[in-house]
Write a protein that holds these residues in place. Structure first.
Motif, PDB file in Angstrom:
ATOM      1  N   ALA A   1       1.179  -0.848   0.366  1.00  0.00           N
ATOM      2  CA  ALA A   1      -0.159  -0.028   0.000  1.00  0.00           C
ATOM      3  C   ALA A   1       0.928   1.102   0.205  1.00  0.00           C
ATOM      4  CB  ALA A   1      -0.540  -0.215   1.027  1.00  0.00           C
ATOM      5  N   ILE A   2       0.699   2.551  -0.124  1.00  0.00           N
ATOM      6  CA  ILE A   2       0.762   4.236  -0.134  1.00  0.00           C
ATOM      7  C   ILE A   2       0.239   4.322  -0.047  1.00  0.00           C
ATOM      8  CG2 ILE A   2       0.671   3.976  -2.587  1.00  0.00           C
ATOM      9  CD1 ILE A   2       3.181   5.559  -3.042  1.00  0.00           C
ATOM     10  N   ARG A   3       0.105   5.253   1.033  1.00  0.00           N
ATOM     11  CA  ARG A   3      -0.167   6.486   1.626  1.00  0.00           C
ATOM     12  C   ARG A   3      -1.279   7.210   0.633  1.00  0.00           C
ATOM     13  NH1 ARG A   3      -0.660   6.775   7.719  1.00  0.00           N
ATOM     14  NH2 ARG A   3       0.061   5.135   7.878  1.00  0.00           N
ATOM     15  N   PHE A   4      -1.755   8.563   0.698  1.00  0.00           N
ATOM     16  CA  PHE A   4      -1.874   9.595  -0.555  1.00  0.00           C
ATOM     17  C   PHE A   4      -1.003  10.442   0.321  1.00  0.00           C
ATOM     18  CE2 PHE A   4      -6.036   8.039  -1.152  1.00  0.00           C
ATOM     19  CZ  PHE A   4      -5.801   7.846  -2.753  1.00  0.00           C
ATOM     20  N   SER A   5      -0.353  10.660   1.222  1.00  0.00           N
ATOM     21  CA  SER A   5       0.192  11.985   1.613  1.00  0.00           C
ATOM     22  C   SER A   5       1.625  11.254   0.910  1.00  0.00           C
ATOM     23  CB  SER A   5       0.298  12.000   3.109  1.00  0.00           C
ATOM     24  OG  SER A   5       0.579  10.790   3.720  1.00  0.00           O
ATOM     25  N   THR A   6       1.961  10.039   1.202  1.00  0.00           N
ATOM     26  CA  THR A   6       3.153   9.682   0.501  1.00  0.00           C
ATOM     27  C   THR A   6       3.553  10.311  -1.506  1.00  0.00           C
ATOM     28  OG1 THR A   6       3.427   7.958   2.371  1.00  0.00           O
ATOM     29  CG2 THR A   6       5.132   7.913   0.696  1.00  0.00           C
ATOM     30  N   LEU A   7       2.114   9.558  -1.344  1.00  0.00           N
ATOM     31  CA  LEU A   7       2.337   9.387  -3.306  1.00  0.00           C
ATOM     32  C   LEU A   7       2.150  11.350  -3.575  1.00  0.00           C
ATOM     33  CD1 LEU A   7       2.162   8.379  -6.153  1.00  0.00           C
ATOM     34  CD2 LEU A   7      -0.298   8.687  -5.581  1.00  0.00           C
ATOM     35  N   ASN A   8       1.727  12.043  -2.444  1.00  0.00           N
ATOM     36  CA  ASN A   8       1.652  13.825  -2.855  1.00  0.00           C
ATOM     37  C   ASN A   8       2.884  13.832  -2.757  1.00  0.00           C
ATOM     38  OD1 ASN A   8       0.231  16.010  -3.412  1.00  0.00           O
ATOM     39  ND2 ASN A   8       0.340  16.080  -1.016  1.00  0.00           N
ATOM     40  N   ALA A   9       3.700  13.601  -2.147  1.00  0.00           N
ATOM     41  CA  ALA A   9       5.136  14.158  -1.635  1.00  0.00           C
ATOM     42  C   ALA A   9       6.410  13.684  -2.477  1.00  0.00           C
ATOM     43  CB  ALA A   9       5.406  13.823  -0.153  1.00  0.00           C
TER      44      ALA A   9
ATOM     45  N   CYS B   1       5.332  12.866  -6.092  1.00  0.00           N
ATOM     46  CA  CYS B   1       4.573  13.675  -7.181  1.00  0.00           C
ATOM     47  C   CYS B   1       5.626  14.971  -7.348  1.00  0.00           C
ATOM     48  CB  CYS B   1       2.915  13.203  -7.547  1.00  0.00           C
ATOM     49  SG  CYS B   1       2.825  11.810  -7.589  1.00  0.00           S
ATOM     50  N   THR B   2       5.023  15.780  -5.502  1.00  0.00           N
ATOM     51  CA  THR B   2       5.134  16.949  -6.015  1.00  0.00           C
ATOM     52  C   THR B   2       6.942  18.096  -6.455  1.00  0.00           C
ATOM     53  OG1 THR B   2       3.389  17.300  -4.175  1.00  0.00           O
ATOM     54  CG2 THR B   2       5.867  19.318  -4.201  1.00  0.00           C
ATOM     55  N   GLU B   3       7.739  16.667  -5.940  1.00  0.00           N
ATOM     56  CA  GLU B   3       8.858  16.865  -5.935  1.00  0.00           C
ATOM     57  C   GLU B   3       9.406  16.223  -6.800  1.00  0.00           C
ATOM     58  OE1 GLU B   3      11.498  18.423  -3.996  1.00  0.00           O
ATOM     59  OE2 GLU B   3       9.531  18.711  -2.870  1.00  0.00           O
ATOM     60  N   LEU B   4       8.649  15.422  -7.115  1.00  0.00           N
ATOM     61  CA  LEU B   4       9.134  15.192  -8.653  1.00  0.00           C
ATOM     62  C   LEU B   4       8.180  15.887 -10.037  1.00  0.00           C
ATOM     63  CD1 LEU B   4       9.831  11.254  -8.325  1.00  0.00           C
ATOM     64  CD2 LEU B   4      11.655  12.817  -8.370  1.00  0.00           C
ATOM     65  N   LYS B   5       7.862  17.013  -9.719  1.00  0.00           N
ATOM     66  CA  LYS B   5       7.352  17.487 -10.583  1.00  0.00           C
ATOM     67  C   LYS B   5       6.456  16.235 -11.661  1.00  0.00           C
ATOM     68  CE  LYS B   5       9.581  21.824 -10.593  1.00  0.00           C
ATOM     69  NZ  LYS B   5      10.086  20.780  -9.279  1.00  0.00           N
TER      70      LYS B   5
END
Length: 68
Positions: free
Chosen positions: A41-49, A51-55
């Protein structure tokens, strides 16, 4: 089946696991597990962080492939 493409996106951005870890405050161990598809599983907060850094978009990191 979900395939994790984090390594490909990181390579495109010329970003190391250590650098991504420092920028997202996600441990290198957890990022490594995700990169190597060793998570259930992956938390949405982790995925958000990430995606934000990798644009990028979540679809750039996660790919769904039908099992046959």
């Amino acid at each position: 089946m979900i395939i994790v493409r984090l390594d490909r996106v990181m390579a495109d951005r010329k970003m190391t696991l250590k650098e991504l870890s420092e920028r997202t405050e996600i441990s290198e161990v957890n990022l490594s597990k995700l990169k190597n598809s060793r998570v259930k599983a992956i938390r949405f907060s982790t995925l958000n962080a990430i995606c934000t850094e990798l644009k990028c978009q979540p679809r750039d990191i996660l790919e769904f492939v039908y099992d046959i």
